[in-house]
Enzyme design. Structure first.
Site, PDB file in Angstrom:
ATOM      1  N   LYS A 144       3.244  -4.432   9.164  1.00  0.00           N
ATOM      2  CA  LYS A 144       3.376  -3.367   7.845  1.00  0.00           C
ATOM      3  C   LYS A 144       4.701  -2.668   7.941  1.00  0.00           C
ATOM      4  O   LYS A 144       4.641  -2.232   9.174  1.00  0.00           O
ATOM      5  CB  LYS A 144       2.160  -2.478   7.914  1.00  0.00           C
ATOM      6  CG  LYS A 144       2.217  -1.259   7.078  1.00  0.00           C
ATOM      7  CD  LYS A 144       0.661  -0.741   7.104  1.00  0.00           C
ATOM      8  CE  LYS A 144      -0.159  -1.373   6.244  1.00  0.00           C
ATOM      9  NZ  LYS A 144      -1.448  -0.963   5.729  1.00  0.00           N
TER      10      LYS A 144
ATOM     11  N   ASP B  35      -8.788   7.788   4.388  1.00  0.00           N
ATOM     12  CA  ASP B  35      -8.383   7.188   3.158  1.00  0.00           C
ATOM     13  C   ASP B  35      -9.194   5.808   3.264  1.00  0.00           C
ATOM     14  O   ASP B  35      -8.729   4.575   3.409  1.00  0.00           O
ATOM     15  CB  ASP B  35      -6.785   6.469   3.218  1.00  0.00           C
ATOM     16  CG  ASP B  35      -6.310   5.973   1.808  1.00  0.00           C
ATOM     17  OD1 ASP B  35      -7.117   6.359   0.914  1.00  0.00           O
ATOM     18  OD2 ASP B  35      -5.261   5.482   1.803  1.00  0.00           O
TER      19      ASP B  35
ATOM     20  N   GLY C  62       0.861  -1.273  -0.172  1.00  0.00           N
ATOM     21  CA  GLY C  62      -0.125  -0.068  -0.052  1.00  0.00           C
ATOM     22  C   GLY C  62       0.902   1.357   0.062  1.00  0.00           C
ATOM     23  O   GLY C  62       2.098   1.175   0.125  1.00  0.00           O
ATOM     24  N   GLY C  63       0.378   2.398   0.040  1.00  0.00           N
ATOM     25  CA  GLY C  63       0.769   3.729   0.017  1.00  0.00           C
ATOM     26  C   GLY C  63       1.673   3.812   1.226  1.00  0.00           C
ATOM     27  O   GLY C  63       2.898   4.514   1.210  1.00  0.00           O
ATOM     28  N   PHE C  64       1.538   3.083   2.392  1.00  0.00           N
ATOM     29  CA  PHE C  64       2.255   3.344   3.503  1.00  0.00           C
ATOM     30  C   PHE C  64       3.771   2.516   3.526  1.00  0.00           C
ATOM     31  O   PHE C  64       4.321   2.365   4.249  1.00  0.00           O
ATOM     32  CB  PHE C  64       1.268   3.271   4.879  1.00  0.00           C
ATOM     33  CG  PHE C  64       0.185   4.156   4.980  1.00  0.00           C
ATOM     34  CD1 PHE C  64       0.773   5.485   4.917  1.00  0.00           C
ATOM     35  CD2 PHE C  64      -0.827   3.963   4.742  1.00  0.00           C
ATOM     36  CE1 PHE C  64      -0.261   6.480   4.797  1.00  0.00           C
ATOM     37  CE2 PHE C  64      -1.920   4.603   4.946  1.00  0.00           C
ATOM     38  CZ  PHE C  64      -1.657   6.214   5.024  1.00  0.00           C
ATOM     39  N   GLY C  65       3.366   1.339   2.835  1.00  0.00           N
ATOM     40  CA  GLY C  65       4.564   0.417   2.892  1.00  0.00           C
ATOM     41  C   GLY C  65       4.023  -1.138   2.454  1.00  0.00           C
ATOM     42  O   GLY C  65       2.863  -1.167   2.074  1.00  0.00           O
TER      43      GLY C  65
END
Ligand SMILES: *[C@@H]1O[C@H](CO)[C@@H](O)[C@H](O)[C@H]1NC(C)=O
Ligand SMILES: *[C@@H]1O[C@H](CO)[C@@H](O)[C@H](O)[C@H]1NC(C)=O
Ligand SMILES: *[C@@H]1O[C@H](CO)[C@@H](O)[C@H](O)[C@H]1NC(C)=O
Ligand SMILES: *[C@@H]1O[C@H](CO)[C@@H](O)[C@H](O)[C@H]1NC(C)=O
Ligand SMILES: *[C@@H]1O[C@H](CO)[C@@H](O)[C@H](O)[C@H]1NC(C)=O
Ligand SMILES: *[C@@H]1O[C@H](CO)[C@@H](O)[C@H](O)[C@H]1NC(C)=O
Ligand SMILES: *[C@@H]1O[C@H](CO)[C@@H](O)[C@H](O)[C@H]1NC(C)=O
Ligand SMILES: *[C@@H]1O[C@H](CO)[C@@H](O)[C@H](O)[C@H]1NC(C)=O
Length: 767
Positions: A487, A585, A469-472
């Site tokens: 994550k 989000d 995802g965008g965060f990792g």
């Protein structure tokens, strides 16, 4: 006279209601032989319908008395008002096959009178004599089968069916209940579908099902200068509108409110402490003519009545003066004289700011009168009477007190200094300890923080990727035997050590069954990671698109349940957390499913950990995802709770339609625009995911679409609150659950309820 009648009945009803509820049926009290029976129907709409038979011993003279009373209880959720009570205005059996008498008990379980009404319209009756109570799928309004088997349609099939009336007063408000059922078996090429317009604005679209009772009503009262409901067949309908019965109730506001709850609690406690055996029953201050003996109340306009006097003089009270008295905060007069109260006069009486008269005469109170009361009395703000209490002395005049007078200040000052010293010492010590703890960075629950080496081991050197995802990147790991989702955050983007630690600690406190729980974290220099509970069924997007290895076609009910889960999680973030958390989000890939297909929202709060202003990260990833992002955000540059509502609306549209959020091949690019154009065509089948092949409840589907469209309103204020969305989705789910069980027509269909709030009138606003 009418008022008196209903008041009288109301009183009797209260008296026997408790009994009536014990027995499952109704209660009937009969006393006397009716000579001249005169039926009076009381205002209904609370939780009973009652019927009293009055006997008069002559037309012009004699005292009327009640010979019998029968009470039939209604479910308390049947006729619910937002405020006020309901008075029956009209209750019409439309197209009725009787001309001379109204149907009532025993046709109607609740003994409503179903009258013949004339609305001055050119209607024709439709009757299907073979419909019986057994064959009808009832809802909890239970309109009788004899009423439902008859209906009216307009004589001119293409003309609307109009029900209108003029209120006597333009402030009148009404609740209206429409009862529909299809009484004819329709051929395959026939459809009956119509719009219900209120004062020419689309209110609801109805398509009655054969032998199922549908009741349509507004949750809030209708108001206006005129009341015109018109039922107009839609373009696609081959049959004219039909309606079996209508109930119209006028809202009556009995001006009298119940006593302020704080006062009720206090006086109830006083009643039990002193075992008061007076007429203390019902509401303390109301009705004003029957307030509790010994009380006086104030009746502010538009506010709850308050207790201003408590007079328990000569009531045989014993024991201490009860502290609940201080909760009667508007008390002006307190009379406890001529009792056997003992112990001290408590200081708390001086907390009663409005107290003007305090009478404690002739008791057995002891000690000294509190100086606070004496001061008030000296200033003249309080009329204090404490006479005839042999053991009571005025403040400062008591013998023991006098002896101690010199010693006390000395003792007090020495012990004061000692206490001060101890307090300072403790404070200093605590501060020092806390500081040293902060410096070495240890956390209260140390198990929650995992060293990087443990993370490496638990994920088997980041062996299995389960998401990106965008965060990792997200890896599968194990803590003991328990699978976890690890994550790992892109190192450069994460805030400093301290902030990360603080935010994560906050997030670990967030617990809700519809939020993925954060189990722990890793915080070592550039290696920052979050350990979540593992969700074996992946995300919602994978299941909608059929990409998940275990994906099945989600039924309509499954979909609504998932939507409700996600909404509940979001509602918790907004209302259950202080300060509330904006997700920022919300999207279908952030809704994860566990082994039981229970949905949980993930990634909440991450936008706080990974700042938008770092400049490094792609801003769309952090502040929201294209298509789901609140368009108002681009104007205001501020994300609010209503931005999450917008994103949720988009997810709901995805769940309903299984269409891409943004389509590059169609000119109506955004999903909300595409759904909008179907709504204009009135085509629900075109909106709902075609793979369901029409197997869903239409009312439920319309409701879901209405909710979603309200959420994606361009004006944030028009979007509903998450709490409202949760309630509405529950209703849609309840409707969905009735689908498919229609094989047994006796199965009770929940009534369709329609919210009149503008936020829920997307159909109307599109018209
Ligand atoms: C009830 O009694 C009143 C007064 O005696 C009379 O005018 C009225 O018609 C009666 N109503 C019925 C339904 O009998
Ligand atoms: C109806 O009664 C039940 C049980 O007494 C109560 O929980 C519920 O809140 C009531 N509903 C309404 C609308 O008053
Ligand atoms: C029937 O109603 C339609 C629509 O209101 C109207 O145009 C038409 O003239 C009516 N027909 C008759 C015979 O009244
Ligand atoms: C009336 O109802 C009966 C039984 O429910 C049904 O068999 C019959 O077809 C209905 N009549 C019409 C005209 O639809
Ligand atoms: C519906 O079908 C029947 C025959 O099954 C036919 O007689 C009738 O005209 C059709 N009605 C419409 C509106 O198409
Ligand atoms: C309380 O009631 C008694 C009689 O019941 C009355 O004499 C007395 O004046 C009342 N006290 C106040 C403060 O009104
Ligand atoms: C009154 O109070 C005193 C001291 O508090 C106590 O000794 C005495 O027994 C009490 N008298 C009565 C009648 O309760
Ligand atoms: C009208 O009804 C027909 C048959 O019931 C259906 O195929 C068609 O899609 C409907 N059109 C609209 C606009 O609802």
């Amino acid at each position: 006279m009418g008022m008196f009648g209903s008041f009288l009945v109301g009183f009797l009803v209260l008296a026997v209601l408790a009994k009536a509820q014990d027995q499952s049926g109704f209660i009937s009290i009969d006393c006397g032989v009716p000579a001249d029976v005169n039926y009076t129907e009381s205002a209904t709409g609370i939780d009973y319908i009652s019927d009293a038979n009055f006997i008069t011993t002559g037309v012009s003279h004699g005292t009327p008395f009640i010979s019998s009373i029968e009470i039939r209880t209604l479910k308390n959720d049947t006729y619910v008002t937002q405020s006020g009570s309901l008075q029956s205005y009209r209750r019409c059996d439309l197209g009725t096959d009787t001309t001379d008498k109204a149907y009532r008990y025993k046709y109607d379980d609740y003994d409503r009178f179903w009258d013949v009404c004339d609305f001055n319209q050119d209607w024709i009756s439709v009757v299907n004599e073979s419909i019986t109570a057994d064959s009808l799928g009832q809802n909890h309004f239970k309109p009788p089968a004899v009423v439902m088997r008859t209906a009216v349609t307009p004589a001119n099939a293409s003309a609307p069916l109009i029900i209108s009336w003029d209120p006597e007063d333009e402030n009148d408000q009404f609740y209206v209940y429409f009862h529909f059922t299809e009484i004819q078996v329709l051929a395959a090429n026939q459809t009956r579908e119509f719009n219900i317009m209120f004062n020419d604005i689309l209110w609801y679209k109805e398509s009655p099902r054969y032998l199922f009772v549908y009741t349509i009503y507004g949750k809030s009262a209708f108001s206006g200068k005129k009341f015109k409901f018109s039922l107009e067949m839609t373009k696609n309908s081959t049959l004219p509108p039909i309606i079996s019965a209508i109930e119209i109730y006028k809202v009556i506001d009995f001006q009298q409110l119940n006593t302020f709850q704080g006062d009720v609690d206090a006086i109830t406690s006083i009643k039990s402490v002193y075992e008061v055996t007076r007429d203390w029953q019902g509401d303390p201050c109301g009705p004003a003519a029957y307030l509790w003996h010994g009380l006086d109340c104030s009746y502010p306009v538009n506010d709850f009545p308050r207790i201003t006097t408590l007079n328990l003089s000569s009531s045989g009270l014993s024991g201490k003066i009860d502290p609940s008295i201080t909760k009667l905060t508007m008390l002006e007069k307190l009379d406890l004289s001529n009792n056997k109260l003992n112990d001290e006069v408590p200081d708390f009486l001086s907390q009663l700011q409005h107290l003007k008269i305090l009478n404690l005469e002739n008791n057995n109170l002891s000690g000294s009168t509190p100086s606070s009361l004496i001061e008030k009395s000296k200033k003249g703000s309080l009329l204090l009477s404490v006479g005839q209490n042999p053991y009571l002395c005025e403040s400062g005049q008591c013998n023991q007190k006098k002896n101690n007078n010199i010693v006390t200040p000395l003792v007090a000052s020495i012990s004061g200094i000692l206490i001060l010293l101890v307090v300072v010492a403790i404070l200093w010590w605590t501060l020092k300890r806390r500081k040293s703890r902060e410096e070495d960075g240890s956390l209260p629950p140390p198990r929650k923080q995992y060293p990087y080496s443990d993370v490496l081991k638990s994920t088997n050197n980041f062996n299995t990727i389960i998401g990106k995802g965008g965060f990792g990147t997200v890896y599968l790991g194990y803590i003991g035997d328990t699978p976890v989702a690890v994550k790992m955050l892109s190192s450069t983007s994460v805030r400093g050590y301290q902030q990360f630690q603080a935010e994560v600690k906050l997030l670990m406190r967030v617990h809700h069954k519809n939020l993925t729980s954060l189990i722990g974290y890793c915080n070592e220099e550039t290696n920052k990671g979050l350990l979540y509970e593992y969700m074996p069924n992946g995300n919602l997007q994978e299941h909608l698109s059929g990409k998940h290895s275990k994906s099945k076609l989600l039924s309509w009910e499954d979909r609504l349940r998932i939507a409700l889960d996600a909404a509940s999680g979001l509602e918790y973030l907004q209302n259950g957390c202080k300060p509330s958390i904006i997700h920022r989000d919300v999207k279908s890939t952030n809704i994860l499913l566990n082994e039981h297909f229970q949905a949980k929202l993930s990634d909440f709060g991450l936008s706080k950990i990974i700042p938008t202003d770092g400049g490094f990260h792609v801003s769309t990833v952090v502040a929201g995802t294209f298509g789901y992002l609140d368009p108002h955000y681009s104007i205001s540059n501020r994300l609010t709770e209503k931005s999450d509502v917008y994103s949720f609306g988009v997810v709901l549209l995805e769940i309903i339609t299984n269409q891409p959020v943004i389509s590059r091949t169609q000119d109506k690019g955004h999903i909300s625009e595409r759904v909008n154009s179907w709504i204009e065509k009135g085509n629900i089948k075109g909106i709902v995911d075609s793979r369901l092949e029409g197997s869903f409840d239409i009312h439920s589907a319309w409701k879901a679409v209405e909710i979603a469209m309200a959420c994606v309103s361009l004006i944030p204020n028009e979007r509903p609150m998450m709490s409202v969305i949760v309630v509405e989705l529950k209703e849609a789910l309840a409707l969905a659950r009735t689908y498919g069980r229609g094989v047994d027509p006796r199965y009770s269909v929940e009534p369709v309820s329609v919210n009149l709030d503008t936020a829920f009138m997307p159909l109307a606003s599109l018209a």
